[in-house]
Design a protein around this motif. Structure first.
Motif, PDB file in Angstrom:
ATOM      1  N   LEU A  73     -21.568 -35.638  12.424  1.00 25.07           N
ATOM      2  CA  LEU A  73     -22.746 -34.765  12.328  1.00 25.07           C
ATOM      3  C   LEU A  73     -22.480 -33.570  11.423  1.00 25.07           C
ATOM      4  CD1 LEU A  73     -23.789 -34.628  16.106  1.00 25.07           C
ATOM      5  CD2 LEU A  73     -24.909 -35.944  14.290  1.00 25.07           C
ATOM      6  N   GLY A 104     -17.070 -27.836  10.736  1.00 21.20           N
ATOM      7  CA  GLY A 104     -17.020 -26.380  10.729  1.00 21.20           C
ATOM      8  C   GLY A 104     -15.653 -25.950  10.257  1.00 21.20           C
ATOM      9  N   ALA A 105     -15.412 -24.665  10.352  1.00 16.74           N
ATOM     10  CA  ALA A 105     -14.135 -24.141   9.880  1.00 16.74           C
ATOM     11  C   ALA A 105     -12.970 -24.759  10.648  1.00 16.74           C
ATOM     12  CB  ALA A 105     -14.113 -22.625  10.034  1.00 16.74           C
ATOM     13  N   TYR A 106     -13.175 -25.074  11.911  1.00 18.52           N
ATOM     14  CA  TYR A 106     -12.050 -25.487  12.738  1.00 18.52           C
ATOM     15  C   TYR A 106     -12.025 -26.973  13.077  1.00 18.52           C
ATOM     16  CZ  TYR A 106     -12.199 -20.462  13.507  1.00 18.52           C
ATOM     17  OH  TYR A 106     -12.246 -19.117  13.335  1.00 18.52           O
ATOM     18  N   VAL A 126     -17.519 -32.405  14.062  1.00 23.46           N
ATOM     19  CA  VAL A 126     -18.436 -32.674  15.164  1.00 23.46           C
ATOM     20  C   VAL A 126     -19.089 -34.036  14.918  1.00 23.46           C
ATOM     21  CG1 VAL A 126     -20.461 -31.883  16.432  1.00 23.46           C
ATOM     22  CG2 VAL A 126     -18.862 -30.208  15.512  1.00 23.46           C
ATOM     23  N   ALA A 161     -22.678 -34.554  21.489  1.00 23.95           N
ATOM     24  CA  ALA A 161     -21.942 -34.150  20.287  1.00 23.95           C
ATOM     25  C   ALA A 161     -20.498 -33.911  20.692  1.00 23.95           C
ATOM     26  CB  ALA A 161     -22.541 -32.878  19.716  1.00 23.95           C
ATOM     27  N   LYS A 211     -17.019 -32.311  19.632  1.00 27.42           N
ATOM     28  CA  LYS A 211     -16.336 -31.409  18.704  1.00 27.42           C
ATOM     29  C   LYS A 211     -14.838 -31.572  18.888  1.00 27.42           C
ATOM     30  CE  LYS A 211     -16.297 -26.521  17.417  1.00 27.42           C
ATOM     31  NZ  LYS A 211     -17.122 -25.323  17.360  1.00 27.42           N
ATOM     32  N   GLU A 214     -23.899 -30.947  24.635  1.00 27.58           N
ATOM     33  CA  GLU A 214     -25.272 -31.418  24.538  1.00 27.58           C
ATOM     34  C   GLU A 214     -25.572 -31.701  23.057  1.00 27.58           C
ATOM     35  OE1 GLU A 214     -29.540 -29.244  25.614  1.00 27.58           O
ATOM     36  OE2 GLU A 214     -27.664 -28.217  25.896  1.00 27.58           O
ATOM     37  N   ALA A 273     -27.696 -31.680  19.932  1.00 32.02           N
ATOM     38  CA  ALA A 273     -28.871 -31.003  19.381  1.00 32.02           C
ATOM     39  C   ALA A 273     -29.468 -31.907  18.309  1.00 32.02           C
ATOM     40  CB  ALA A 273     -28.464 -29.655  18.802  1.00 32.02           C
ATOM     41  N   GLU A 285     -29.893 -28.562  12.275  1.00 33.11           N
ATOM     42  CA  GLU A 285     -29.724 -27.119  12.102  1.00 33.11           C
ATOM     43  C   GLU A 285     -31.026 -26.444  11.684  1.00 33.11           C
ATOM     44  OE1 GLU A 285     -26.559 -26.255   9.330  1.00 33.11           O
ATOM     45  OE2 GLU A 285     -25.272 -27.788  10.214  1.00 33.11           O
ATOM     46  N   LEU A 333     -29.065 -24.439  16.297  1.00 35.60           N
ATOM     47  CA  LEU A 333     -29.467 -25.846  16.231  1.00 35.60           C
ATOM     48  C   LEU A 333     -30.790 -26.004  16.949  1.00 35.60           C
ATOM     49  CD1 LEU A 333     -26.009 -27.476  17.061  1.00 35.60           C
ATOM     50  CD2 LEU A 333     -26.948 -26.897  14.828  1.00 35.60           C
ATOM     51  N   ASP A 357     -21.546 -22.837  18.845  1.00 32.86           N
ATOM     52  CA  ASP A 357     -20.387 -22.244  18.185  1.00 32.86           C
ATOM     53  C   ASP A 357     -20.012 -20.880  18.764  1.00 32.86           C
ATOM     54  OD1 ASP A 357     -18.271 -21.755  16.610  1.00 32.86           O
ATOM     55  OD2 ASP A 357     -19.325 -21.849  14.694  1.00 32.86           O
ATOM     56  N   PHE A 386     -29.464 -34.671  10.301  1.00 32.22           N
ATOM     57  CA  PHE A 386     -28.176 -34.155   9.828  1.00 32.22           C
ATOM     58  C   PHE A 386     -27.923 -34.662   8.420  1.00 32.22           C
ATOM     59  CE2 PHE A 386     -28.262 -33.756  14.301  1.00 32.22           C
ATOM     60  CZ  PHE A 386     -27.574 -32.589  14.564  1.00 32.22           C
TER      61      PHE A 386
HETATM   62  N1  LIG Z   1     -24.122 -29.683  19.903  1.00 33.52           N
HETATM   63  C1  LIG Z   1     -24.314 -30.139  18.670  1.00 33.52           C
HETATM   64  N2  LIG Z   1     -25.242 -31.075  18.420  1.00 33.52           N
HETATM   65  C2  LIG Z   1     -25.434 -31.524  17.160  1.00 33.52           C
HETATM   66  N3  LIG Z   1     -24.743 -31.082  16.097  1.00 33.52           N
HETATM   67  C3  LIG Z   1     -23.811 -30.155  16.272  1.00 33.52           C
HETATM   68  C4  LIG Z   1     -23.539 -29.629  17.569  1.00 33.52           C
HETATM   69  N4  LIG Z   1     -22.558 -28.708  17.442  1.00 33.52           N
HETATM   70  C5  LIG Z   1     -22.243 -28.660  16.144  1.00 33.52           C
HETATM   71  N5  LIG Z   1     -22.985 -29.538  15.418  1.00 33.52           N
HETATM   72  C6  LIG Z   1     -22.929 -29.769  13.960  1.00 33.52           C
HETATM   73  O1  LIG Z   1     -21.594 -29.575  13.506  1.00 33.52           O
HETATM   74  C7  LIG Z   1     -21.519 -28.459  12.602  1.00 33.52           C
HETATM   75  C8  LIG Z   1     -20.219 -27.686  12.811  1.00 33.52           C
HETATM   76  O2  LIG Z   1     -20.158 -27.257  14.171  1.00 33.52           O
HETATM   77  P1  LIG Z   1     -19.604 -25.837  14.618  1.00 33.52           P
HETATM   78  O3  LIG Z   1     -20.366 -24.766  13.879  1.00 33.52           O
HETATM   79  O4  LIG Z   1     -19.624 -25.766  16.084  1.00 33.52           O
HETATM   80  O5  LIG Z   1     -18.130 -25.922  14.118  1.00 33.52           O
HETATM   81  P2  LIG Z   1     -17.133 -24.735  13.849  1.00 33.52           P
HETATM   82  O6  LIG Z   1     -15.869 -25.341  13.350  1.00 33.52           O
HETATM   83  O7  LIG Z   1     -17.008 -23.899  15.055  1.00 33.52           O
HETATM   84  O8  LIG Z   1     -17.937 -23.991  12.740  1.00 33.52           O
HETATM   85  P3  LIG Z   1     -17.798 -22.561  12.076  1.00 33.52           P
HETATM   86  O9  LIG Z   1     -17.293 -22.851  10.723  1.00 33.52           O
HETATM   87  O10 LIG Z   1     -19.218 -22.030  12.034  1.00 33.52           O
HETATM   88  O11 LIG Z   1     -16.908 -21.750  12.941  1.00 33.52           O
HETATM   89  C9  LIG Z   1     -22.781 -27.646  12.893  1.00 33.52           C
HETATM   90  O12 LIG Z   1     -23.167 -26.894  11.782  1.00 33.52           O
HETATM   91  C10 LIG Z   1     -23.782 -28.751  13.250  1.00 33.52           C
HETATM   92  O13 LIG Z   1     -24.327 -29.343  12.094  1.00 33.52           O
END
Ligand SMILES: Nc1ncnc2c1ncn2[C@@H]1O[C@H](COP(=O)(O)OP(=O)(O)OP(=O)(O)O)[C@@H](O)[C@H]1O
Length: 425
Positions: free
Chosen positions: A95, A98-100, A103, A116, A118, A168, A170, A174, A220, A231, A377
């Motif tokens: 999907l 992110g930085a870390y 997902v 989802a 992560k 959950e 989403a 976004e 989201l 996040d 997505f």
């Molecule tokens: N619960 C979810 N349901 C659907 N898609 C999700 C969900 N959580 C995250 N995503 C998708 O995954 C992407 C990255 O998730 P997230 O922002 O949680 O990662 P992160 O590594 O913490 O990011 P950041 O770089 O913002 O710190 C989101 O932009 C979204 O597109």
């Protein structure tokens, strides 16, 4: 749109993790491990019924391998909440990243419900100490919050080298995507999203949590088009009414002046970022964006806010109050701050009770012909191949990484999961 701001000092850095290696691809064994924890979104052929539970059953953590076992959990109750593991989920599509971490959309094998997933690599979290801390904070905060406009944590577990958060799903994608498609929102449309976010922030602040990272990418939408804030990696927990935090983090264009000045800060930073988000929704751009990061940061601290002529007077007034550089004078600060935000004239058409009960129809209904297709997505992610990767439960991993995530595992109680599903979805 916004870019993640990276500081040079290692211990303050918000750095990109490993984006390139197609890492945490999850395999499955196809064995049903249904444990009576149905929740989330049903797939098309889902016919699962909720499992009845007794009234005194509560949330508790469930241990995996090296995890601590809560002594308050009675043996008789453990059987209801079986620990979750990687093999309980089929990964369907990526999907986002992110930085870390990555997902993915996944299906709980036992219940057929979609979530989802992560996934974060422990090793990349330890490149900077703050990353690991943020992840721990995210897991703890997600367990604590339960709100219609905040993503619900369903399960958490770990392998030797990875952490898994099952969230959950989403399915609306976004808010960022909708904003990009429309360029900017009308005030009525923006008001709906901003008002739902006000309620989400109100809830977090009532728990002593400062969110700190509000931006379109973290907002989201669920299948009906309601906001789901996600996040929590940067959120700061356990602030009392007079407590202030002083860690530098956030996204450059959304950063509050007091964070840049390295002053102690509190929940007022969230009202600032809400102001930036509202400005971006109404105009298509953030108010202090400049050619480079240094100029942007300078503008945040020193440039006067200029609101375009087409924004209504009430909208201008709210923006000016939310974007006051002095946090103490900012709308939303102080003990009755949220109440004052909610009673601002720009929100006069909002019935807050109806909104909280999800009775207000969202202005944009996401197109979802089949939730498994993840149509909302980016194809950049959803077209990625899902690769199997070996489970590393015995490989060498430094002891401090292993110990750091004790207590990570979690299963939300079926009572909580089912009522969340019925009430909100
Ligand atoms: N619960 C979810 N349901 C659907 N898609 C999700 C969900 N959580 C995250 N995503 C998708 O995954 C992407 C990255 O998730 P997230 O922002 O949680 O990662 P992160 O590594 O913490 O990011 P950041 O770089 O913002 O710190 C989101 O932009 C979204 O597109």
């Amino acid at each position: 749109m916004s870019a993640v701001f990276e500081f040079d000092e290692a211990d303050l850095a918000i750095t990109g993790g490993d984006h390139t290696d197609g890492e945490e691809d999850v395999g499955h064994n196809g064995v049903s491990t249904h444990n009576g924890l149905e929740s989330g979104y049903a797939s098309e052929n889902d016919t699962a019924e909720p499992i009845p539970i007794s009234a005194d059953e509560r949330l508790y953590e469930v241990p995996l391998a090296e995890d601590f076992i809560s002594s308050s959990v009675q043996e008789s109750k453990r059987k209801h909440n079986k620990k979750a593991c990687k093999d309980d989920f089929d990964v369907l599509k990526v999907l986002g990243r992110g930085a870390y971490g990555k997902v993915s959309l996944c299906r709980h094998v036992g219940s057929n419900r979609l979530y989802a997933m992560k996934v974060l690599k422990k090793a990349s979290l330890f490149v900077h100490a703050k990353n690991a801390e943020h992840t721990k904070a995210e897991r703890e905060i997600l367990e604590e919050v339960r709100h219609p406009f905040i993503v619900q944590l369903m399960y958490a577990f770990q392998t030797n080298d990875r952490l898994y958060l099952i969230l959950e799903y989403a399915m609306g994608g976004e808010l960022f995507t909708q904003m990009a498609a429309e360029q900017m929102f009308s005030e009525n449309v923006a008001r709906f999203y901003i008002a739902e976010l006000v309620l989400a922030l109100e809830h977090l602040h009532s728990l002593g949590i400062v969110y700190r990272d509000l931006k379109p990418e973290n907002c989201l939408l669920d299948g009906e088009g309601h906001v789901l804030l996600t996040d929590f990696g940067l959120s700061k927990q356990a602030l009392g009414p007079d407590d202030k935090a002083n860690t530098i983090c956030g996204t450059a264009e959304y950063m509050a002046p007091e964070i840049l000045m390295e002053m102690h800060y509190d929940k007022s930073v969230d009202w600032w970022t809400l102001g930036i988000l509202m400005f971006e929704m109404l105009t298509g751009d953030t108010p202090f964006r400049a050619n480079n990061k240094k100029k942007t940061l300078d503008a945040i601290q020193n440039k006067k806010l200029m609101v375009p002529y087409y924004v209504t007077n009430d909208g201008k007034d709210l923006l000016n109050r939310l974007l006051r550089k002095n946090p103490n004078g900012r709308l939303g600060s102080g003990n009755d701050g949220t109440k004052r935000v909610k009673s601002h004239r720009w929100f006069r058409k909002i019935n807050w009770n109806d909104l909280k009960e999800r009775k207000v129809t969202p202005p944009i209904i996401p197109v979802v012909t089949n939730p498994e297709l993840a149509e909302n997505f980016s194809e950049k992610f959803t077209s990625e191949m899902i690769k199997e990767s070996p489970v590393d439960n015995h490989g060498s991993i430094e002891a401090h990484m292993k110990d750091y995530f004790q207590n990570f595992s979690y299963v939300a109680h079926s009572h909580v999961l089912m009522s969340a599903f019925d009430q909100y979805k």
